[in-house]
Design a protein around this motif. Structure first.
Motif, PDB file in Angstrom:
ATOM      1  N   THR A 184     -40.830 102.986 -41.731  1.00 43.22           N
ATOM      2  CA  THR A 184     -42.000 102.485 -42.472  1.00 43.22           C
ATOM      3  C   THR A 184     -42.925 103.621 -42.863  1.00 43.22           C
ATOM      4  OG1 THR A 184     -41.883 100.366 -41.289  1.00 43.22           O
ATOM      5  CG2 THR A 184     -43.946 100.894 -42.373  1.00 43.22           C
ATOM      6  N   VAL A 244     -40.730 100.860 -55.158  1.00 42.28           N
ATOM      7  CA  VAL A 244     -42.167 100.681 -54.905  1.00 42.28           C
ATOM      8  C   VAL A 244     -42.987 101.492 -55.904  1.00 42.28           C
ATOM      9  CG1 VAL A 244     -43.988 100.920 -53.179  1.00 42.28           C
ATOM     10  CG2 VAL A 244     -41.687 100.268 -52.470  1.00 42.28           C
ATOM     11  N   ALA A 255     -47.414  99.491 -47.737  1.00 46.00           N
ATOM     12  CA  ALA A 255     -46.227 100.114 -47.157  1.00 46.00           C
ATOM     13  C   ALA A 255     -45.952  99.590 -45.757  1.00 46.00           C
ATOM     14  CB  ALA A 255     -46.401 101.636 -47.127  1.00 46.00           C
ATOM     15  N   LEU A 264     -44.097  96.317 -46.074  1.00 43.16           N
ATOM     16  CA  LEU A 264     -42.960  96.351 -46.997  1.00 43.16           C
ATOM     17  C   LEU A 264     -41.821  95.487 -46.469  1.00 43.16           C
ATOM     18  CD1 LEU A 264     -42.184  97.752 -49.661  1.00 43.16           C
ATOM     19  CD2 LEU A 264     -41.063  99.511 -48.292  1.00 43.16           C
ATOM     20  N   GLU A 292     -38.374  94.633 -50.941  1.00 47.99           N
ATOM     21  CA  GLU A 292     -37.530  95.681 -51.518  1.00 47.99           C
ATOM     22  C   GLU A 292     -36.395  96.097 -50.586  1.00 47.99           C
ATOM     23  OE1 GLU A 292     -40.752  95.594 -51.531  1.00 47.99           O
ATOM     24  OE2 GLU A 292     -41.565  96.001 -53.521  1.00 47.99           O
ATOM     25  N   THR A 303     -37.555  98.424 -42.122  1.00 48.76           N
ATOM     26  CA  THR A 303     -38.997  98.571 -41.942  1.00 48.76           C
ATOM     27  C   THR A 303     -39.496  97.605 -40.865  1.00 48.76           C
ATOM     28  OG1 THR A 303     -39.426  96.963 -43.687  1.00 48.76           O
ATOM     29  CG2 THR A 303     -39.273  99.284 -44.334  1.00 48.76           C
TER      30      THR A 303
END
Length: 339
Positions: free
Chosen positions: A114, A205, A266, A269, A272, A292
């Protein structure tokens, strides 16, 4: 004839002693008007006092139902051993779910991924957004078109954008590997490599959020007084020097805001990396190379069905965001003192 006269006499209003209808006195009219005004005044005061609360009440109702209650319930569940298949069967374990996270190598791997993906995506994203905003700040033909075009990736759904980038980063058929082959570089296995997969996810991103941050920077640039640029130009400063010594210092609060918001994004996240390798699911690759914290939470709660552990991960992420907010507050205070 007599009957008609009697009916008319009966229908006529009663007369007073002087033969005329009694009239209302001015004092009575004033008292009635005063009572009516007092009632309207009380009604107006009640309306002015309680109407704002009535207008914002729906927000607090929805926030309590879908924001506050899940937060409190998740905190309560994080202190229990509870499975998703039997959410009502809770066994008190205290902070055991949190202590297990400190011993879990997959948690630290997810935290490291992450942070890495956050840095790879945030730094280039904000730099490119700053450059785009600087270009859009000048009077260009069709500037409105470019502003809408910059915001288009943000309006694109996560699923659609990720699926397109999966095709671009395909190992055997992707356009990125084709472009690398043109310049003599061997094909890259983007999904199975650790750094390559994180770079690919970060690219998604960057593509989605650069235009959004560019418009934020553009709005802040347009609020900078022209007098500063005119003074710098009279002192002989070039456009690049004006950008470094006028624009950047004036944008420091805005840059700090976008850094904090991008860091929060982030940390959360999820979409994605989940869709980047659909066959891997929530593991984030065969070796968890791009898993993540959001994916790790999803894996524990909805794949392994450990609701208590997932709740502990969620609250850990919440505490991380609180730390980020505290750091932001300290930086804002220092910036205000330095100005």
């Amino acid at each position: 004839m007599t009957g008609t006269a009697n009916d008319a006499a009966a229908a006529a209003p009663s007369l007073g002693k002087e033969g005329a209808a009694p009239a209302r006195t001015p004092a009575g009219d004033t008292a009635a008007a005063a009572r009516l005004g007092a009632r309207r005044s009380r009604r107006y005061r009640r309306d002015a006092r309680w109407s704002p609360y009535a207008l914002i009440a729906p927000f607090f109702v929805f926030f309590a139902a879908f924001g506050l209650f899940p937060l409190l319930y998740t905190g309560w569940a994080s202190l229990h051993r509870v499975e998703l298949t039997a959410p009502n069967d809770m066994e008190w374990v205290g902070l055991r779910n949190f202590s297990r996270l400190l011993e879990d190598e997959f948690f630290w791997n997810a935290l490291q991924n992450t942070v890495t993906i956050g840095l790879i995506s945030t730094v280039p994203q904000l730099l490119v957004a700053l450059g785009i905003a600087h270009l859009l700040n000048y009077r260009l033909r069709g500037s409105m078109f470019f502003r809408v075009a910059a915001l288009t990736p943000y309006a694109t759904s996560v699923a659609a954008a990720t699926l397109v980038f999966v095709l671009l980063f395909g190992r055997d058929y992707g356009m990125v590997n084709w472009a690398l082959g043109v310049i003599g570089i061997d094909p890259v296995d983007w999904q199975n490599g650790r750094w390559t997969s994180q770079i690919a996810v970060s690219t998604i991103v960057i593509w989605r959020w650069t235009g959004y941050n560019a418009l934020i920077y553009l709005a802040a640039m347009q609020a900078i007084p022209n007098d500063l640029y005119e003074s710098a130009a009279l002192d002989g400063a070039s456009r690049w020097q004006q950008f470094l010594h006028v624009t950047i210092p004036s944008l420091r609060p805005t840059i700090l805001f976008t850094c904090v918001v991008s860091t929060i994004g982030a940390t959360q996240l999820f979409g994605e990396p989940l869709l980047f390798n659909g066959s891997a699911g929530a593991t984030g690759g065969a070796e968890h190379q791009f898993q993540t914290l959001g994916l790790y939470l999803y894996e524990q709660g909805w794949v392994n069905l450990h609701l208590g552990r997932a709740s502990a991960i969620a609250w850990t992420m919440f505490l991380i965001l609180l730390v980020i907010g505290a750091v932001n507050r300290l930086l804002v205070r220092r910036l205000r003192k330095s100005v």
